[in-house]
Design an enzyme around this catalytic site. Structure first.
Site, PDB file in Angstrom:
ATOM      1  N   LYS A 285     -13.431  -4.801  -0.046  1.00 17.04           N
ATOM      2  CA  LYS A 285     -14.252  -3.870  -0.834  1.00 17.04           C
ATOM      3  C   LYS A 285     -13.403  -3.078  -1.826  1.00 17.04           C
ATOM      4  O   LYS A 285     -13.748  -2.951  -2.989  1.00 17.04           O
ATOM      5  CB  LYS A 285     -14.980  -2.860   0.080  1.00 17.04           C
ATOM      6  CG  LYS A 285     -15.940  -3.488   1.079  1.00 17.04           C
ATOM      7  CD  LYS A 285     -16.752  -2.414   1.810  1.00 17.04           C
ATOM      8  CE  LYS A 285     -15.945  -1.506   2.712  1.00 17.04           C
ATOM      9  NZ  LYS A 285     -15.311  -2.166   3.855  1.00 17.04           N
TER      10      LYS A 285
ATOM     11  N   ARG B 159      -2.082  -6.338   5.272  1.00 16.99           N
ATOM     12  CA  ARG B 159      -2.386  -5.493   4.104  1.00 16.99           C
ATOM     13  C   ARG B 159      -1.308  -4.429   3.908  1.00 16.99           C
ATOM     14  O   ARG B 159      -0.847  -3.805   4.851  1.00 16.99           O
ATOM     15  CB  ARG B 159      -3.737  -4.812   4.315  1.00 16.99           C
ATOM     16  CG  ARG B 159      -4.039  -3.736   3.272  1.00 16.99           C
ATOM     17  CD  ARG B 159      -5.493  -3.414   3.165  1.00 16.99           C
ATOM     18  NE  ARG B 159      -6.008  -2.625   4.269  1.00 16.99           N
ATOM     19  CZ  ARG B 159      -7.287  -2.273   4.383  1.00 16.99           C
ATOM     20  NH1 ARG B 159      -8.150  -2.670   3.471  1.00 16.99           N
ATOM     21  NH2 ARG B 159      -7.692  -1.564   5.407  1.00 16.99           N
TER      22      ARG B 159
ATOM     23  N   ARG C 209      -1.204   1.017   6.328  1.00 14.76           N
ATOM     24  CA  ARG C 209      -2.065   2.088   6.807  1.00 14.76           C
ATOM     25  C   ARG C 209      -1.970   2.190   8.326  1.00 14.76           C
ATOM     26  O   ARG C 209      -1.908   1.172   9.017  1.00 14.76           O
ATOM     27  CB  ARG C 209      -3.525   1.791   6.409  1.00 14.76           C
ATOM     28  CG  ARG C 209      -3.831   2.153   4.982  1.00 14.76           C
ATOM     29  CD  ARG C 209      -5.191   1.695   4.532  1.00 14.76           C
ATOM     30  NE  ARG C 209      -6.262   1.920   5.498  1.00 14.76           N
ATOM     31  CZ  ARG C 209      -7.556   1.708   5.227  1.00 14.76           C
ATOM     32  NH1 ARG C 209      -7.910   1.287   4.030  1.00 14.76           N
ATOM     33  NH2 ARG C 209      -8.478   1.908   6.133  1.00 14.76           N
TER      34      ARG C 209
HETATM   35  P1  AMP Z   1     -11.728   2.741   4.857  1.00 12.48           P
HETATM   36  O1  AMP Z   1     -10.640   3.105   3.923  1.00 12.48           O
HETATM   37  O2  AMP Z   1     -13.077   2.641   4.181  1.00 12.48           O
HETATM   38  O3  AMP Z   1     -11.431   1.542   5.704  1.00 12.48           O
HETATM   39  O4  AMP Z   1     -11.870   3.983   5.868  1.00 12.48           O
HETATM   40  C1  AMP Z   1     -10.815   4.335   6.732  1.00 12.48           C
HETATM   41  C2  AMP Z   1     -11.312   5.286   7.792  1.00 12.48           C
HETATM   42  O5  AMP Z   1     -11.821   6.480   7.179  1.00 12.48           O
HETATM   43  C3  AMP Z   1     -12.463   4.771   8.658  1.00 12.48           C
HETATM   44  O6  AMP Z   1     -12.011   3.974   9.732  1.00 12.48           O
HETATM   45  C4  AMP Z   1     -13.082   6.077   9.125  1.00 12.48           C
HETATM   46  O7  AMP Z   1     -12.314   6.680  10.149  1.00 12.48           O
HETATM   47  C5  AMP Z   1     -12.953   6.957   7.894  1.00 12.48           C
HETATM   48  N1  AMP Z   1     -14.145   6.809   7.020  1.00 12.48           N
HETATM   49  C6  AMP Z   1     -14.188   6.298   5.758  1.00 12.48           C
HETATM   50  N2  AMP Z   1     -15.431   6.316   5.275  1.00 12.48           N
HETATM   51  C7  AMP Z   1     -16.214   6.838   6.246  1.00 12.48           C
HETATM   52  C8  AMP Z   1     -17.599   7.096   6.370  1.00 12.48           C
HETATM   53  N3  AMP Z   1     -18.455   6.789   5.382  1.00 12.48           N
HETATM   54  N4  AMP Z   1     -18.040   7.658   7.521  1.00 12.48           N
HETATM   55  C9  AMP Z   1     -17.200   7.966   8.521  1.00 12.48           C
HETATM   56  N5  AMP Z   1     -15.888   7.741   8.486  1.00 12.48           N
HETATM   57  C10 AMP Z   1     -15.383   7.179   7.362  1.00 12.48           C
END
Ligand code: AMP
Length: 212
Positions: free
Chosen positions: A13, A127, A159
């Protein structure tokens, strides 16, 4: 255009949203990026979010909804946006609908990117992200020398939540809490599914077709 890019962790994404944002001239809003920025700035919000993110859990709805609500009010979001990583629960999707209703706007398309679990795991463990420009790389595909970003020379890092144990928890959370959001948009006839396997540019062209 107002687009929601949907899909499991590691589906691409972020990579695709960056490309589409450039091509379509609309802003890329990624909840995960906003939270990681709060962590690196050492804010209270960041400290709170980190405890959930490190475990692969979702940050509470009220926190994330508040952040996105504020972000959508900014000037650069007026022309349109690509939401990446939000909404991730039904409560978030419903809250987003309310925000849109209030401002009299609608989502044009929700694109769900699909990749099988095995490949997601491989992609996530390999990644790496640039600390400087935010570009995303894959150790098994991209030519990386040392731990330097091929684009800007910045430092590449893994990460914290891209370690195998946390990835498994994130998959679990996705199935239980996020998957229902797909059905929510499918019922609203906004959902389009796109195969996320293959070269980055091929996936981008599939996404562009789905957005037409
Ligand atoms: P991402 O970068 O989208 O993979 O998000 C990394 C982490 O941020 C996730 O595993 C959640 O802990 C938190 N996070 C990101 N977006 C959300 C969301 N919309 N709702 C809740 N937690 C989020």
């Amino acid at each position: 255009m107002r687009i929601i890019l949907f899909g499991p962790p590691g589906v691409g994404k972020g990579t695709q949203a960056k490309i589409l944002s450039g091509e379509l001239g609309i802003v890329h809003i990624a909840s995960g990026d906003i939270l990681r920025a709060a962590i690196s700035n050492g804010t209270e919000l960041g400290k709170k979010a980190k405890t959930y993110m490190d475990k692969g859990e979702l940050v509470p709805d009220d926190v994330v909804i508040g952040i996105i609500q504020e972000r959508l009010k900014e000037d650069d979001a007026r022309k349109g946006f690509i939401l990446d990583g939000f909404p991730r629960t039904l409560a978030q999707a419903e809250a987003l609908d309310k925000v849109f209703e209030k401002s009299g706007i609608k989502v044009d398309r929700v694109v769900s990117m699909e990749v099988d679990r095995e490949m997601l795991l491989r992609r996530l463990t390999s990644r790496r992200v640039c600390r400087n420009c935010g570009s995303i790389f894959n150790l098994s595909i991209d030519r990386i020398e040392g731990s330097k970003c091929p684009k800007c020379g910045g430092e590449l890092y893994q990460r914290d939540d891209d370690k195998e144990e946390t990835i498994m928890r994130r998959f679990d959370v996705y199935t239980k809490q996020t998957q229902p959001v797909k059905e929510y948009y499918s019922q609203k006839k906004l959902l389009v599914e796109v195969d996320g396997i293959g070269e980055i540019r091929d996936v981008t062209s599939r996404l562009n077709k789905a957005l037409k």
